[in-house]
Design a protein around this motif. Structure first.
Motif, PDB file in Angstrom:
ATOM      1  N   ASP A 479      57.615  67.457  52.527  1.00 19.54           N
ATOM      2  CA  ASP A 479      58.442  66.247  52.542  1.00 19.54           C
ATOM      3  C   ASP A 479      57.708  65.028  53.097  1.00 19.54           C
ATOM      4  N   GLU A 480      56.496  65.238  53.586  1.00 15.19           N
ATOM      5  CA  GLU A 480      55.780  64.122  54.207  1.00 15.19           C
ATOM      6  C   GLU A 480      55.213  63.174  53.156  1.00 15.19           C
ATOM      7  N   ASN A 481      54.892  61.974  53.611  1.00 10.84           N
ATOM      8  CA  ASN A 481      54.225  60.988  52.768  1.00 10.84           C
ATOM      9  C   ASN A 481      52.819  61.477  52.399  1.00 10.84           C
ATOM     10  N   LEU A 482      52.295  61.044  51.255  1.00 11.91           N
ATOM     11  CA  LEU A 482      50.977  61.491  50.800  1.00 11.91           C
ATOM     12  C   LEU A 482      49.894  61.181  51.831  1.00 11.91           C
ATOM     13  N   GLN A 483      49.990  60.014  52.465  1.00 13.23           N
ATOM     14  CA  GLN A 483      49.000  59.652  53.478  1.00 13.23           C
ATOM     15  C   GLN A 483      48.976  60.678  54.608  1.00 13.23           C
ATOM     16  N   VAL A 484      50.153  61.131  55.026  1.00 14.48           N
ATOM     17  CA  VAL A 484      50.246  62.136  56.094  1.00 14.48           C
ATOM     18  C   VAL A 484      49.732  63.490  55.597  1.00 14.48           C
TER      19      VAL A 484
END
Length: 706
Positions: A479-484
């Protein structure tokens, strides 16, 4: 018996009533005051957008009058509706020509200006003689008006303006005794020169240069700007001539109009390229500082323009405002766009002498209510640490104080900038790592999360519970952002390479498997595949790649390339200097008047008509799709009718026997047996009777590599 008369239907009545009808009656009244009031009402209706072109001939009758106010109103009406009534405008030509011989210079100038503004080809032929006469008029007001009229004539008919010698007369007017005539001649020649890029029409020579410098101190603000713009285009013969021009232009620094000040600074900045005297150059830099500071006492909009131009000049001349930092401190009532621009300039002015004063100011800004401004202020503290080595520790202390405020967005922005400080000074401030890790739970922004994950991975050997911190992110990995996600994959590999324990091996296996098999983003999958290949084939190569020395970051005083900066310095005081972009990026090529825009619209309309058949065909296809009857049984196609169970065995066997690199990568996470060896290192995964045993075997083998 009473006689009964049938009333006539009202829609057959011919009575003409209405506002225009009443205005027409008043325009033809025998009373002068009534006619003048009617003209004022016509102009009022025209101003609010009502169509009063039907009264053209009636207004035209009131053109011959001794009343200057009424004549101005009639001329204004003619300029507005001349293009819609070109044939009737010819009737006014005689009055125009007559007015150019009037004893009143105001009427002469008004007549020649209106003839130039009509922009009707039928009037151009009648314009030449009156224009030539007005250009040699004894009154300077008439001459300066005629100079602008030449530029309008050239825009309408360039050949006619050149053949009749009007351009040559304009060049002669640059030597006129009146400064306003000189300024208007310069303005007209500049416009003509821009309209004809192939022919160099406006050329400043030695005699005209002295005339321009004399007229500079005597004309109005608009005239000064026009002359200064012309001087900026002039290329001096040598350094001495450049110094002479600068000395004559420098008094304009004290002008009350900010546009004149910026135009003068532009001339000086350009001419300083030709100066070889370093002492003179330093003195000029000092003389430019006070007028730039004075511009900041203007309205916010003017301040913003001044700040954008100061930003440009600072990138070229770093020491121009080194002692003026206090004037760029933000005030409580400054608009947000002014505050943000001031922060950029404060960073450029920061040095080891004034950094303490700047840090205390930035710390105050971090307690403001404007979230964007607070974020920019916290980021500015980090930029000071990266820019000034001696101040890095003080900046870290200020950032720790801000983190202790527990304000969510302040904490997150502080962690982001501390990451940059770690990149500038690796392994220098590791004592603050526990404080950063305590704020893990309050992070909800992708950039802040990615920054802290980077810190954990980079300093995993210094953080005792690094594995636990990384694990806290794995549950929500999908569920995290791609950057994370990207940063988490890299940090897990770093953690495993620095601490090759069984727990960390399970972490890296888990995150690489999820990233490679369950995520759709190709960048994330590719990164997971590459890391897996590195770990499985050559662990030492993985260490060399992943744990390599990072380049030290730095902050440049210039945010623009050298060539672009030089180009923008030539446009100081214009929109290009505000946008920090070349003019061609936001302006169309060439000049576009109303006629050109109308022609362009017609061309676009014709082009759209030519494209209509394609649109009709597309529409027909859409209608055919809409006509599909979903109630009728569908006829299966040959491909869809083949059951999955009866698929060709040759296809499955071909797929199963393919042994390309992609299959090897995918098989690393499957239950089949895959052997991959390089330099004696390998991974072997086997499938048990009741389930998959490959996970544990793979973990043991990876751990054995180290």
């Amino acid at each position: 018996m009473t006689d009964f008369k049938v009333p006539r239907p009202r829609f057959f009545t011919t009575a003409r009533k209405g506002e225009n009808y009443e205005l027409q009656a008043d325009l033809n009244s025998e009373y002068r005051d009534k006619r003048k009031d009617a003209i004022k009402k016509v102009i009022a209706n025209m101003t609010v957008g009502k169509d009063v072109s039907g009264l053209f001939s009636d207004v035209l009758k009131n053109m011959q009058t001794e009343d200057l106010e009424q004549k101005k109103l009639v001329y204004l009406y003619l300029m507005n509706y001349a293009k819609s009534q070109p044939n009737l405008v010819i009737l006014a030509v005689n009055t125009f020509v007559k007015d150019t011989d009037d004893s009143n210079p105001l009427i002469r100038a008004l007549a020649i200006r209106t003839m130039g503004c009509l922009r009707v080809e039928q009037v151009v032929d009648y314009l030449c003689e009156p224009l030539r006469k007005c250009m040699r008029d004894e009154n300077p007001y008439v001459r300066k008006t005629a100079a602008i009229c030449v530029a309008k004539l050239y825009d309408l008919n360039p050949e006619l303006a050149v053949e009749n010698g009007f351009v040559a007369l304009l060049q002669e007017m640059m030597s006129d005794s009146n400064s306003m005539v000189v300024a208007n001649a310069v303005t007209a020649l500049t416009e003509i020169d821009e309209a004809s890029p192939d022919n160099r029409i406006f050329v400043i020579n030695g005699s005209s240069l002295s005339k321009l410098l004399i007229a500079l101190n005597e004309c109005t603000e608009w005239g000064r700007i026009a002359i200064l713009e012309a001087l900026a285009e002039y290329k001096p013969i040598d350094s001495k001539e450049a110094e002479h021009i600068i000395e004559r232009v420098s008094p304009q620094f004290q002008h009350a109009n900010g546009s004149v000040v910026l135009a003068a600074i532009k001339v000086v900045v350009i001419l300083m390229r030709h100066i070889r005297n370093e002492e003179l150059e330093k003195s000029l830099v000092k003389r430019m500082a006070p007028p730039l500071v004075t511009l900041l006492a203007s309205a916010p909009e003017v301040q913003y323009v001044a700040l954008r131009n100061i930003n440009l000049i600072l990138q070229k001349r770093k020491d121009i405002l080194q002692n003026e930092m206090r004037v760029f401190f933000c005030k409580y009532n400054d608009p947000p766009y002014v505050k943000l621009e001031k922060l950029d300039i404060l960073i450029k002015l920061a040095n080891s002498k004034n950094v303490d004063q700047l840090l205390s100011e930035l710390k105050e800004y971090a307690s403001e209510v404007d979230v964007d401004f607070v974020r920019k202020s916290v980021r500015a503290i980090g930029q000071c640490a990266v820019k000034i080595d001696e101040a890095s520790e003080r900046c870290i202390n200020v950032l720790l104080d801000l983190i202790n405020t527990k304000i969510n967005y302040v904490v997150q922005e502080a962690i982001i900038v501390i990451k940059d400080i770690f990149r500038k000074y690796p392994h220098k401030y590791t004592t603050i790592l526990p404080t950063l890790c305590k704020n893990l739970e309050v992070l909800d922004e992708p950039e802040a999360k990615a920054s802290l994950i980077w810190i954990i991975g980079e300093y995993a050997e210094s953080i005792s519970n690094a594995s636990e911190l990384i694990l806290s992110f794995l549950d929500t990995f999908r569920d995290e952002n791609l950057q994370v996600q990207l940063q988490l994959v890299t940090s897990c590999v770093k953690l495993f390479l620095k601490k090759p324990t069984k727990e960390n091996e399970g972490i890296v296996y888990r995150v690489l498997k999820v990233a490679a098999q369950e995520c759709d983003n190709p960048d994330l999958r590719d990164r997971a595949y590459i890391y897996w290949r590195l770990l499985s084939t050559d662990p030492q190569a993985a260490k060399t790649v992943v744990l390599s020395e990072k380049p030290v970051i730095s902050i440049s005083n210039s945010t623009l390339s050298e060539s672009l900066l030089e180009q923008l310095l030539n446009d100081i005081g214009s929109l290009a200097s505000v946008y920090h972009k070349p003019p061609e990026t936001f302006l169309g090529r060439g000049r576009f008047g109303a006629d050109a825009i109308q022609r362009k619209a017609i061309e676009e309309q014709e082009e759209s008509i030519r494209e209509t058949p394609l649109q009709i065909q597309t529409q027909t296809n859409v209608e055919n799709l809409l006509d599909i009857d979903f109630s009728s049984p569908a006829t299966p196609t040959s491909s869809s009718a083949i059951p999955a169970s009866t698929a060709s065995p040759s296809v499955s066997s071909t797929t199963a026997t393919s042994a390309g690199p992609i299959d090897d990568l995918l098989d690393l996470f499957s239950g089949t047996s895959v052997n991959s060896s390089s330099n004696g290192a390998g991974i072997n995964t086997t499938q048990g009777q009741n389930g998959t045993r490959g996970n544990g075997m793979s973990n043991d083998d990876i751990l054995g590599l180290f």
